[in-house]
Design an enzyme around this catalytic site. Sequence first.
Site, PDB file in Angstrom:
ATOM      1  N   GLY A  15      43.882  39.598  29.086  1.00 34.67           N
ATOM      2  CA  GLY A  15      42.820  38.588  28.952  1.00 34.67           C
ATOM      3  C   GLY A  15      43.299  37.162  28.773  1.00 34.67           C
ATOM      4  O   GLY A  15      42.586  36.339  28.211  1.00 34.67           O
ATOM      5  N   SER A  16      44.494  36.839  29.315  1.00 36.59           N
ATOM      6  CA  SER A  16      44.961  35.461  29.116  1.00 36.59           C
ATOM      7  C   SER A  16      44.157  34.467  29.958  1.00 36.59           C
ATOM      8  O   SER A  16      43.956  33.324  29.540  1.00 36.59           O
ATOM      9  CB  SER A  16      46.460  35.343  29.405  1.00 36.59           C
ATOM     10  OG  SER A  16      46.726  35.519  30.770  1.00 36.59           O
ATOM     11  N   ASN A  17      43.680  34.886  31.122  1.00 37.00           N
ATOM     12  CA  ASN A  17      42.838  33.975  31.912  1.00 37.00           C
ATOM     13  C   ASN A  17      41.486  33.766  31.243  1.00 37.00           C
ATOM     14  O   ASN A  17      40.947  32.657  31.253  1.00 37.00           O
ATOM     15  CB  ASN A  17      42.676  34.492  33.341  1.00 37.00           C
ATOM     16  CG  ASN A  17      43.872  34.129  34.202  1.00 37.00           C
ATOM     17  OD1 ASN A  17      44.045  32.985  34.576  1.00 37.00           O
ATOM     18  ND2 ASN A  17      44.715  35.118  34.481  1.00 37.00           N
ATOM     19  N   LYS A  95      38.804  47.089  38.588  1.00 40.14           N
ATOM     20  CA  LYS A  95      37.892  48.035  39.233  1.00 40.14           C
ATOM     21  C   LYS A  95      37.162  47.269  40.327  1.00 40.14           C
ATOM     22  O   LYS A  95      36.787  46.112  40.121  1.00 40.14           O
ATOM     23  CB  LYS A  95      36.929  48.529  38.146  1.00 40.14           C
ATOM     24  CG  LYS A  95      35.914  49.519  38.562  1.00 40.14           C
ATOM     25  CD  LYS A  95      36.258  50.918  38.036  1.00 40.14           C
ATOM     26  CE  LYS A  95      35.172  51.921  38.363  1.00 40.14           C
ATOM     27  NZ  LYS A  95      35.045  52.292  39.749  1.00 40.14           N
ATOM     28  N   ASN A 111      37.485  35.145  41.819  1.00 38.08           N
ATOM     29  CA  ASN A 111      38.590  35.959  41.317  1.00 38.08           C
ATOM     30  C   ASN A 111      39.856  35.113  41.360  1.00 38.08           C
ATOM     31  O   ASN A 111      39.950  34.152  42.127  1.00 38.08           O
ATOM     32  CB  ASN A 111      38.769  37.192  42.212  1.00 38.08           C
ATOM     33  CG  ASN A 111      39.872  38.107  41.725  1.00 38.08           C
ATOM     34  OD1 ASN A 111      40.024  38.352  40.517  1.00 38.08           O
ATOM     35  ND2 ASN A 111      40.686  38.610  42.640  1.00 38.08           N
ATOM     36  N   HIS A 113      44.041  35.458  41.904  1.00 38.92           N
ATOM     37  CA  HIS A 113      45.071  36.369  42.406  1.00 38.92           C
ATOM     38  C   HIS A 113      46.428  35.701  42.237  1.00 38.92           C
ATOM     39  O   HIS A 113      46.585  34.520  42.552  1.00 38.92           O
ATOM     40  CB  HIS A 113      44.803  36.681  43.887  1.00 38.92           C
ATOM     41  CG  HIS A 113      45.726  37.723  44.433  1.00 38.92           C
ATOM     42  ND1 HIS A 113      45.561  39.058  44.175  1.00 38.92           N
ATOM     43  CD2 HIS A 113      46.846  37.610  45.200  1.00 38.92           C
ATOM     44  CE1 HIS A 113      46.536  39.735  44.757  1.00 38.92           C
ATOM     45  NE2 HIS A 113      47.324  38.887  45.389  1.00 38.92           N
ATOM     46  N   ASP A 154      40.460  40.879  47.748  1.00 38.81           N
ATOM     47  CA  ASP A 154      41.236  39.640  47.941  1.00 38.81           C
ATOM     48  C   ASP A 154      40.954  38.955  49.283  1.00 38.81           C
ATOM     49  O   ASP A 154      41.859  38.392  49.903  1.00 38.81           O
ATOM     50  CB  ASP A 154      42.759  39.935  47.860  1.00 38.81           C
ATOM     51  CG  ASP A 154      43.133  40.567  46.536  1.00 38.81           C
ATOM     52  OD1 ASP A 154      42.470  40.286  45.536  1.00 38.81           O
ATOM     53  OD2 ASP A 154      44.095  41.353  46.524  1.00 38.81           O
ATOM     54  N   GLU A 183      48.067  29.911  36.949  1.00 35.06           N
ATOM     55  CA  GLU A 183      46.734  30.536  36.892  1.00 35.06           C
ATOM     56  C   GLU A 183      45.884  29.881  35.803  1.00 35.06           C
ATOM     57  O   GLU A 183      44.710  29.596  35.998  1.00 35.06           O
ATOM     58  CB  GLU A 183      46.861  32.032  36.591  1.00 35.06           C
ATOM     59  CG  GLU A 183      47.493  32.827  37.699  1.00 35.06           C
ATOM     60  CD  GLU A 183      47.464  34.327  37.405  1.00 35.06           C
ATOM     61  OE1 GLU A 183      46.474  34.814  36.865  1.00 35.06           O
ATOM     62  OE2 GLU A 183      48.462  35.008  37.719  1.00 35.06           O
TER      63      GLU A 183
HETATM   64  C1  GRF Z   1      46.444  37.830  36.480  1.00 32.53           C
HETATM   65  O1  GRF Z   1      47.750  37.776  36.956  1.00 32.53           O
HETATM   66  C2  GRF Z   1      45.456  37.634  37.611  1.00 32.53           C
HETATM   67  O2  GRF Z   1      45.933  36.844  38.647  1.00 32.53           O
HETATM   68  C3  GRF Z   1      45.228  39.034  38.111  1.00 32.53           C
HETATM   69  O3  GRF Z   1      45.291  39.841  36.959  1.00 32.53           O
HETATM   70  C4  GRF Z   1      46.078  39.205  35.951  1.00 32.53           C
HETATM   71  C5  GRF Z   1      45.239  39.133  34.719  1.00 32.53           C
HETATM   72  O4  GRF Z   1      45.948  38.623  33.617  1.00 32.53           O
HETATM   73  N1  GRF Z   1      43.992  39.146  38.851  1.00 32.53           N
HETATM   74  P1  GRF Z   1      45.185  38.338  32.262  1.00 32.53           P
HETATM   75  O5  GRF Z   1      44.532  39.631  31.811  1.00 32.53           O
HETATM   76  O6  GRF Z   1      44.173  37.270  32.519  1.00 32.53           O
HETATM   77  O7  GRF Z   1      46.245  37.879  31.307  1.00 32.53           O
END
Ligand code: GRF
Length: 210
Positions: A15-17, A95, A111, A113, A154, A183
């Site tokens: 969940g870092s994003n 999923k 999304n 990637h 994607d 990201e």
């Molecule tokens: C990220 O590398 C993103 O590009 C991919 O899944 C990963 C998720 O990382 N779709 P996080 O859970 O947000 O840290």
Amino acid sequence: MPEFLNIGVFASGRGSNFRAILESIKSGKIRNARISVVISNNSLAGALQNARDNSIPAFHISRMQFNSEDDYTNAILNRLEEYKVNFIALAGYMKKIDNRIVRKFKNRMINIHPALLPKFGGEGMYGMHVHEAVIAAHETESGATVHLVDEEYDHGSVILQKKIDVAPEDTAESLAKKVLTVEHQIYPEVIRLFSEGKVVFKNGKTEILK
Ligand code: GRF
């Protein structure tokens, strides 16, 4: 003023994003949006805990809890409706999203990637597999891509990409770290652009207004 974004974040892992988006909202970089709900197919997802710590409603919704695909999709749609979600950000969601949800959120679901799509994308290209493939192909650059979600993995139109150099000494692990930093910059940035009405669609492509 563009429509306020009630964002539904879907996340399966650390969940870092999700955290990067939340921080950008909290710090005021993104003003016209909030995270309304977090949905995960994994009860142990870091994003669920982090959301709860921040008083954001967070739900574990998994296919195993339902008798049919349809009931499962309905449960997700009901939550999205309950929290008035009008925009979805997939943040490491492992999923495939049902086509009913994809169609309902056409041009409103994005999304991220960890590579420069259309290279190194598609089914099976996730997590470290992506970075391993980039290293194996001796690419000199990689990066991150934010794109619209459509019915194929994607595949939706690219909204924003940022490149980084792949150094000769890079490993999949070191590359993953560098890409993740990128990201965390571009995902909140794209959400800010949407929240300010600066992402437009023309002939199946996206454009960012200045
Ligand atoms: C990220 O590398 C993103 O590009 C991919 O899944 C990963 C998720 O990382 N779709 P996080 O859970 O947000 O840290």
